[in-house]
Design a protein around this motif. Structure first.
Motif, PDB file in Angstrom:
ATOM      1  N   GLY A 126       0.789  -1.229   0.000  1.00 55.23           N
ATOM      2  CA  GLY A 126       0.000   0.000   0.000  1.00 55.23           C
ATOM      3  C   GLY A 126       0.818   1.274   0.000  1.00 55.23           C
ATOM      4  N   GLU A 127       2.115   1.177   0.219  1.00 54.58           N
ATOM      5  CA  GLU A 127       2.973   2.361   0.263  1.00 54.58           C
ATOM      6  C   GLU A 127       3.261   2.870  -1.154  1.00 54.58           C
ATOM      7  OE1 GLU A 127       7.177   3.700   2.378  1.00 54.58           O
ATOM      8  OE2 GLU A 127       6.424   1.659   2.678  1.00 54.58           O
ATOM      9  N   VAL A 128       3.199   4.188  -1.327  1.00 52.27           N
ATOM     10  CA  VAL A 128       3.479   4.799  -2.624  1.00 52.27           C
ATOM     11  C   VAL A 128       4.993   4.864  -2.825  1.00 52.27           C
ATOM     12  CG1 VAL A 128       3.293   6.907  -4.005  1.00 52.27           C
ATOM     13  CG2 VAL A 128       1.344   6.145  -2.633  1.00 52.27           C
ATOM     14  N   ILE A 129       5.437   4.378  -3.973  1.00 49.85           N
ATOM     15  CA  ILE A 129       6.861   4.403  -4.328  1.00 49.85           C
ATOM     16  C   ILE A 129       7.189   5.724  -5.017  1.00 49.85           C
ATOM     17  CG2 ILE A 129       8.664   3.263  -5.689  1.00 49.85           C
ATOM     18  CD1 ILE A 129       6.779   0.652  -5.265  1.00 49.85           C
ATOM     19  N   PHE A 130       6.361   6.109  -5.977  1.00 50.38           N
ATOM     20  CA  PHE A 130       6.426   7.444  -6.567  1.00 50.38           C
ATOM     21  C   PHE A 130       5.068   7.813  -7.127  1.00 50.38           C
ATOM     22  CE2 PHE A 130       8.333   4.730 -10.008  1.00 50.38           C
ATOM     23  CZ  PHE A 130       7.363   4.897 -10.991  1.00 50.38           C
TER      24      PHE A 130
ATOM     25  N   ALA B  52       5.741  13.537 -10.446  1.00 45.65           N
ATOM     26  CA  ALA B  52       6.983  13.799  -9.710  1.00 45.65           C
ATOM     27  C   ALA B  52       8.161  13.842 -10.681  1.00 45.65           C
ATOM     28  CB  ALA B  52       7.213  12.715  -8.658  1.00 45.65           C
ATOM     29  N   VAL B  53       9.138  14.660 -10.368  1.00 42.45           N
ATOM     30  CA  VAL B  53      10.355  14.750 -11.166  1.00 42.45           C
ATOM     31  C   VAL B  53      11.457  14.012 -10.399  1.00 42.45           C
ATOM     32  CG1 VAL B  53      12.075  16.300 -12.157  1.00 42.45           C
ATOM     33  CG2 VAL B  53       9.647  16.920 -12.222  1.00 42.45           C
ATOM     34  N   GLU B  54      11.991  12.956 -11.015  1.00 41.17           N
ATOM     35  CA  GLU B  54      12.988  12.112 -10.363  1.00 41.17           C
ATOM     36  C   GLU B  54      13.962  11.567 -11.398  1.00 41.17           C
ATOM     37  OE1 GLU B  54      11.058   9.062  -8.097  1.00 41.17           O
ATOM     38  OE2 GLU B  54       9.752  10.491  -7.086  1.00 41.17           O
ATOM     39  N   LEU B  55      15.064  11.036 -10.928  1.00 36.66           N
ATOM     40  CA  LEU B  55      16.086  10.483 -11.815  1.00 36.66           C
ATOM     41  C   LEU B  55      16.479   9.059 -11.424  1.00 36.66           C
ATOM     42  CD1 LEU B  55      18.374  13.603 -12.242  1.00 36.66           C
ATOM     43  CD2 LEU B  55      17.135  12.422 -14.044  1.00 36.66           C
TER      44      LEU B  55
ATOM     45  N   PHE C 193      10.658  -0.888 -13.572  1.00 37.82           N
ATOM     46  CA  PHE C 193       9.722   0.191 -13.850  1.00 37.82           C
ATOM     47  C   PHE C 193      10.376   1.525 -13.511  1.00 37.82           C
ATOM     48  CE2 PHE C 193       9.139  -1.038  -9.493  1.00 37.82           C
ATOM     49  CZ  PHE C 193       8.862   0.128  -8.800  1.00 37.82           C
ATOM     50  N   GLY C 194       9.810   2.575 -14.042  1.00 31.71           N
ATOM     51  CA  GLY C 194      10.281   3.920 -13.722  1.00 31.71           C
ATOM     52  C   GLY C 194      11.396   4.439 -14.601  1.00 31.71           C
TER      53      GLY C 194
ATOM     54  N   GLN D  87       9.950  13.343 -15.663  1.00 25.32           N
ATOM     55  CA  GLN D  87       8.676  13.330 -14.959  1.00 25.32           C
ATOM     56  C   GLN D  87       8.052  11.940 -14.967  1.00 25.32           C
ATOM     57  OE1 GLN D  87       5.793  16.062 -16.544  1.00 25.32           O
ATOM     58  NE2 GLN D  87       5.003  16.466 -14.498  1.00 25.32           N
ATOM     59  N   ARG D  88       7.497  11.564 -13.828  1.00 30.85           N
ATOM     60  CA  ARG D  88       6.780  10.294 -13.712  1.00 30.85           C
ATOM     61  C   ARG D  88       5.439  10.428 -14.426  1.00 30.85           C
ATOM     62  NH1 ARG D  88      10.659   6.792 -12.249  1.00 30.85           N
ATOM     63  NH2 ARG D  88      11.567   7.298 -10.241  1.00 30.85           N
ATOM     64  N   THR D  89       5.090   9.440 -15.235  1.00 34.35           N
ATOM     65  CA  THR D  89       3.818   9.492 -15.961  1.00 34.35           C
ATOM     66  C   THR D  89       2.748   8.628 -15.311  1.00 34.35           C
ATOM     67  OG1 THR D  89       4.547   7.727 -17.445  1.00 34.35           O
ATOM     68  CG2 THR D  89       4.932  10.005 -18.162  1.00 34.35           C
ATOM     69  N   SER D  90       3.111   7.926 -14.247  1.00 34.48           N
ATOM     70  CA  SER D  90       2.153   7.101 -13.524  1.00 34.48           C
ATOM     71  C   SER D  90       2.558   7.069 -12.053  1.00 34.48           C
ATOM     72  CB  SER D  90       2.108   5.688 -14.111  1.00 34.48           C
ATOM     73  OG  SER D  90       3.382   5.100 -14.080  1.00 34.48           O
ATOM     74  N   THR D  91       1.724   6.419 -11.259  1.00 31.94           N
ATOM     75  CA  THR D  91       2.007   6.244  -9.833  1.00 31.94           C
ATOM     76  C   THR D  91       2.331   4.778  -9.600  1.00 31.94           C
ATOM     77  OG1 THR D  91       0.559   8.066  -9.206  1.00 31.94           O
ATOM     78  CG2 THR D  91       1.013   6.424  -7.511  1.00 31.94           C
ATOM     79  N   ALA D  92       3.352   4.520  -8.794  1.00 30.62           N
ATOM     80  CA  ALA D  92       3.743   3.152  -8.442  1.00 30.62           C
ATOM     81  C   ALA D  92       3.424   2.926  -6.963  1.00 30.62           C
ATOM     82  CB  ALA D  92       5.230   2.943  -8.696  1.00 30.62           C
ATOM     83  N   ILE D  93       2.699   1.843  -6.691  1.00 32.50           N
ATOM     84  CA  ILE D  93       2.284   1.514  -5.333  1.00 32.50           C
ATOM     85  C   ILE D  93       2.645   0.056  -5.051  1.00 32.50           C
ATOM     86  CG2 ILE D  93       0.313   1.326  -3.748  1.00 32.50           C
ATOM     87  CD1 ILE D  93      -1.134   3.347  -5.658  1.00 32.50           C
ATOM     88  N   ALA D  94       3.246  -0.200  -3.894  1.00 32.67           N
ATOM     89  CA  ALA D  94       3.555  -1.575  -3.509  1.00 32.67           C
ATOM     90  C   ALA D  94       2.251  -2.332  -3.294  1.00 32.67           C
ATOM     91  CB  ALA D  94       4.403  -1.590  -2.248  1.00 32.67           C
ATOM     92  N   LYS D  95       2.029  -3.372  -4.076  1.00 27.12           N
ATOM     93  CA  LYS D  95       0.831  -4.210  -3.905  1.00 27.12           C
ATOM     94  C   LYS D  95       1.028  -5.139  -2.706  1.00 27.12           C
ATOM     95  CE  LYS D  95      -2.224  -7.492  -6.172  1.00 27.12           C
ATOM     96  NZ  LYS D  95      -2.576  -8.155  -7.425  1.00 27.12           N
ATOM     97  N   THR D  96       2.245  -5.625  -2.581  1.00 24.38           N
ATOM     98  CA  THR D  96       2.643  -6.468  -1.455  1.00 24.38           C
ATOM     99  C   THR D  96       3.865  -5.824  -0.825  1.00 24.38           C
ATOM    100  OG1 THR D  96       4.159  -7.780  -2.810  1.00 24.38           O
ATOM    101  CG2 THR D  96       1.867  -8.553  -2.683  1.00 24.38           C
ATOM    102  N   ASP D  97       4.322  -6.344   0.294  1.00 24.33           N
ATOM    103  CA  ASP D  97       5.601  -5.880   0.814  1.00 24.33           C
ATOM    104  C   ASP D  97       6.643  -6.137  -0.269  1.00 24.33           C
ATOM    105  OD1 ASP D  97       4.318  -5.308   3.179  1.00 24.33           O
ATOM    106  OD2 ASP D  97       5.236  -6.946   4.314  1.00 24.33           O
ATOM    107  N   CYS D  98       7.508  -5.158  -0.506  1.00 25.51           N
ATOM    108  CA  CYS D  98       8.459  -5.243  -1.621  1.00 25.51           C
ATOM    109  C   CYS D  98       9.876  -4.919  -1.193  1.00 25.51           C
ATOM    110  CB  CYS D  98       8.099  -4.223  -2.705  1.00 25.51           C
ATOM    111  SG  CYS D  98       6.562  -4.533  -3.549  1.00 25.51           S
ATOM    112  N   VAL D  99      10.812  -5.539  -1.892  1.00 27.12           N
ATOM    113  CA  VAL D  99      12.209  -5.135  -1.839  1.00 27.12           C
ATOM    114  C   VAL D  99      12.560  -4.727  -3.259  1.00 27.12           C
ATOM    115  CG1 VAL D  99      14.590  -5.817  -1.372  1.00 27.12           C
ATOM    116  CG2 VAL D  99      12.724  -6.761   0.028  1.00 27.12           C
ATOM    117  N   LEU D 100      12.984  -3.476  -3.408  1.00 32.49           N
ATOM    118  CA  LEU D 100      13.322  -2.927  -4.713  1.00 32.49           C
ATOM    119  C   LEU D 100      14.780  -2.524  -4.743  1.00 32.49           C
ATOM    120  CD1 LEU D 100      10.290  -0.489  -5.184  1.00 32.49           C
ATOM    121  CD2 LEU D 100      10.417  -2.918  -5.764  1.00 32.49           C
TER     122      LEU D 100
END
Length: 125
Positions: A19-23, A27-30, A58-59, A69-82
């Motif tokens: 459920g945590e938002v990754i980005f 948002a502007v990110e690199l 992704f990203g 710029q991010r064109t979408s939102t990324a959300i952890a569906k499950t607990d994740c290690v990225l």
């Protein structure tokens, strides 16, 4: 592909709870991400576009497009290690391991094909 990313150091492992938002869209990110464990949902305007499984990336759009710029939102569906990779490291890995670039392109092409099938099925209904 993710083993190539990890072998070149200067990557950062990050953990996210379900459920945590990754980005967020806009948002502007690199940086780009690879999923070591878990699943990530990609949304656009609050609508689910796709779910990316472990081993996926992704990203990358924020790295390769000039506006970063991010064109979408990324959300952890499950607990994740990225694993996160910034633009500088991405360019270095592409230079040192050209097959990495092919693998990234193939990954995005596969995702595009899957999205196209979903879209075509939706408009056929």
């Amino acid at each position: 592909m993710l083993s190539t990313v990890k072998n070149y150091g200067k990557t950062v492992e990050k953990t996210y709870k379900a459920g945590e938002v990754i980005f967020r869209e806009g948002a502007v990110e690199l940086s780009m991400f690879g999923i070591l464990e878990g699943q990530v949902e990609m949304t656009l305007n609050g609508q689910l576009i796709e779910t990316i499984e472990a081993g996926g990336i992704f990203g990358i759009g924020a790295i390769v497009h000039g506006d970063h710029q991010r064109t979408s939102t990324a959300i952890a569906k499950t607990d994740c290690v990225l694993v996160a990779m910034d633009r500088e490291r991405f360019l270095f890995v592409v230079q040192e391991t050209p097959m990495f670039a092919i693998e990234v392109i193939q990954s995005y092409s596969d995702r595009y094909r899957n999205l196209k099938k979903v879209y075509e099925a939706a408009i056929a209904e």
